[in-house]
Write an enzyme that holds these catalytic residues in place. Structure first.
Site, short mmCIF file in Angstrom:
data_model
loop_
_atom_site.label_atom_id
_atom_site.label_comp_id
_atom_site.label_asym_id
_atom_site.label_seq_id
_atom_site.Cartn_x
_atom_site.Cartn_y
_atom_site.Cartn_z
N CYS A 112 44.17 41.75 39.81
CA CYS A 112 43.04 42.01 38.91
C CYS A 112 42.40 43.39 39.09
O CYS A 112 41.45 43.72 38.39
CB CYS A 112 41.98 40.93 39.07
SG CYS A 112 42.57 39.32 38.53
N GLU A 130 48.75 42.76 34.69
CA GLU A 130 49.77 41.93 35.33
C GLU A 130 50.46 41.06 34.29
O GLU A 130 51.10 40.07 34.60
CB GLU A 130 49.17 41.09 36.45
CG GLU A 130 48.01 40.21 36.07
CD GLU A 130 47.48 39.42 37.27
OE1 GLU A 130 46.51 39.89 37.87
OE2 GLU A 130 48.03 38.37 37.59
N HIS A 169 34.07 42.05 40.11
CA HIS A 169 35.17 41.30 39.50
C HIS A 169 34.68 39.88 39.29
O HIS A 169 33.97 39.33 40.13
CB HIS A 169 36.40 41.32 40.42
CG HIS A 169 37.48 40.40 39.94
ND1 HIS A 169 38.00 40.49 38.66
CD2 HIS A 169 38.11 39.34 40.52
CE1 HIS A 169 38.92 39.56 38.50
NE2 HIS A 169 38.99 38.84 39.61
#
Lengths: 137, 358
Positions: free
Chosen positions: B117, B85, B240
């Site tokens: 993400c 990103e 994550h």
């Protein structure tokens, strides 16, 4: 209002040597150098071919740039070095990931891809191989 | 989800820049008390890109490491996908620069993926499909970022730089087989960056339960149900990791132990590498996992969704491991910088050359 943008044709033209260390080798006198050429500058032979140069070498000489030419101001102080690659080819490159005072003659270095010049907020980004001290594994 | 023919990771590689900034220094820059304001994130320091680094240069080194471990000719790659990103160009693929630099340009597909993400794991899903259908033999999927967090915003304590790359190919050549996956997405506006905005916005506490926890737990539970596994069947689990707290909490909720989580929990010492986050954690696990080990990886991307992978390590991992630097090599070589250097590196200052004011 204008920004000092790197010119596009040389960025494209120099990609093989700047991205992948593609140089040339003379099959008559053995001379190797960057960038690729059609005629050997040492013996004049046209019996040359492209070769990918080794990515490791050592620093022969270096200089620290504090007052940079246009387009490179953002990175000061940075180090320019004459590097002898593992096959003996000598090339001129920036060093990165190193403090200028840490650079020594004979320092072992390896190639990494980094930004070389950025054309302001809207221009092109020119990438190229620089050399950093070899990672301690 | 399972591909028609088995697919696996043939080579992996990670990269983290050498610069670090301590959380105390970030807090001090904005006159805040670190202990009161930021210590709850359980991140002690974060990586900072060098002045000449960006997402492409990070993706490049991670990809070089992955290709070295795979032992393939880069021209054999039929896909070069970069999940990020923080693209160097808003319009112009990072993947074409990467393909050119690693020697894979020409006959290959290339694209940049964006899914906050989880763009990197989304790229893995796409490459798995191409390899699994027989369209290509090998493909490269990268998750990398020079993560953005607005100055003074809580995100600034964790948004860092780094990434990981994976060469996927036929399972019989792999170091670890991706046996099955499960992807789960919903429209959840927890974090976003609108066009032309330099920094992302987020919905603070809303990024927790309805976003991170709901998606990770949904994907993890569904995959384990499909596979007929329980948390005890896995040697390692990687989530994550936007901070040091969430992955531990979600792991505990799902029934995983500290020992399963910690080998792949890297954010506490380098921060959140956004698209690279769970993939850098997976790299750390592959650096130490032995043949036969089972790994559960669950990414999360705001907006929102999760990809869960059931991975089984194969014998080839032993010979591949030392063909490239392990993640710990990059974690060890660190140089601390102060806030002014960090601000310069993150391009917070406008230089005369940026706007042509010579």
């Amino acid at each position: 209002m204008w920004a000092f943008n790197p010119s596009i044709p040389p960025i494209k033209r120099e990609m093989p040597s700047r991205y992948r260390l593609e140089g040339f080798e003379c099959h008559d006198c053995g001379f190797r150098s960057l960038p690729p050429r059609q005629v050997c500058p040492r013996c004049g032979s046209r019996n040359v071919s492209r070769v990918r140069l080794p990515r490791r070498g050592r620093v022969l000489q270096h200089a620290v740039v504090h007052s940079a030419p246009r387009g490179y101001e953002f990175y000061t102080p940075y180090v320019l070095a004459l590097i002898e690659l593992e096959d003996g080819t000598r090339i001129f490159s920036q060093l990165t990931d190193v403090d200028p005072e840490e650079v020594t003659q004979g320092m072992e270095v390896e190639a990494v891809l980094r930004k070389v010049r950025v054309g302001g907020h809207g221009g092109p980004v020119a990438y190229g191989l620089k050399f950093r001290p070899v990672l301690e594994r | 989800m399972k591909p028609q023919r088995p697919v696996g990771i043939v080579g992996w590689g990670a990269y983290v820049p050498r610069y670090r900034i301590k959380e105390e220094d970030l807090a001090q820059a904005w006159g805040r008390d670190y202990k009161r304001y930021a210590s709850g994130l359980m991140v002690t320091e974060k990586s900072v890109p060098g002045l000449d680094e960006d997402t492409l240069t990070i993706a490049y080194e991670a990809a070089q490491n992955a290709i070295a471990r795979a032992g393939i000719d880069p021209s054999e790659l039929g896909a070069v996908y970069v999940g990020t990103e923080s693209k160097p160009y808003a319009v112009k693929p990072t993947s074409t620069i990467l393909a050119e630099a690693i020697g894979a340009s020409g006959a290959t597909t290339g694209a940049d993926f964006e899914f906050a993400c989880k763009a990197g794991t989304e790229a893995i899903q796409a490459v798995t499909g191409l390899v699994g259908s027989g369209m290509i033999k090998y493909g490269l999927a990268v998750g990398a970022d020079t993560s953005q967090g607005a100055p003074g915003d809580p995100l600034e304590y964790t948004a860092s730089a780094g990434g990981a790359a994976f060469v996927l190919g036929p399972a019989e050549e792999s170091v670890a087989e991706i046996v099955a996956s499960y992807s789960y997405v919903t429209d959840t506006p927890d974090f976003w960056r609108r066009a032309h905005m330099k920094y992302p916005s987020h919905a603070r506490a809303f990024t927790g339960e309805p976003a991170y926890f709901h998606h990770i737990m949904s994907a993890a539970k569904a995959l384990m149900e499909e596979m007929g596994t329980t948390p005890q069947d896995y040697d390692f689990v990687v989530f994550h990791q936007p901070n040091g707290k969430f992955p531990k909490r979600v792991g505990k909720k799902l029934g995983f132990t500290k020992e399963q989580i910690e080998p792949g929990l890297i954010t506490p010492i380098i921060g959140n590498t956004y698209s690279g986050s769970s993939l850098v954690g997976l790299s750390a696990v592959l650096d130490v996992a032995e043949p036969g080990a089972k790994i559960l990886v669950v990414s999360f991307g705001s907006g929102a969704g999760s990809d869960a992978f059931h991975i089984e390590v194969r014998d080839r991992i032993v010979e591949a491991r030392d063909r490239a630097p392990r993640l710990e090599v990059y974690l060890r070589r660190k140089v601390y910088v102060d806030y002014p250097y960090y601000a310069r590196s993150m391009r917070m200052y406008v230089m005369p050359s940026d706007v042509g004011a010579y």
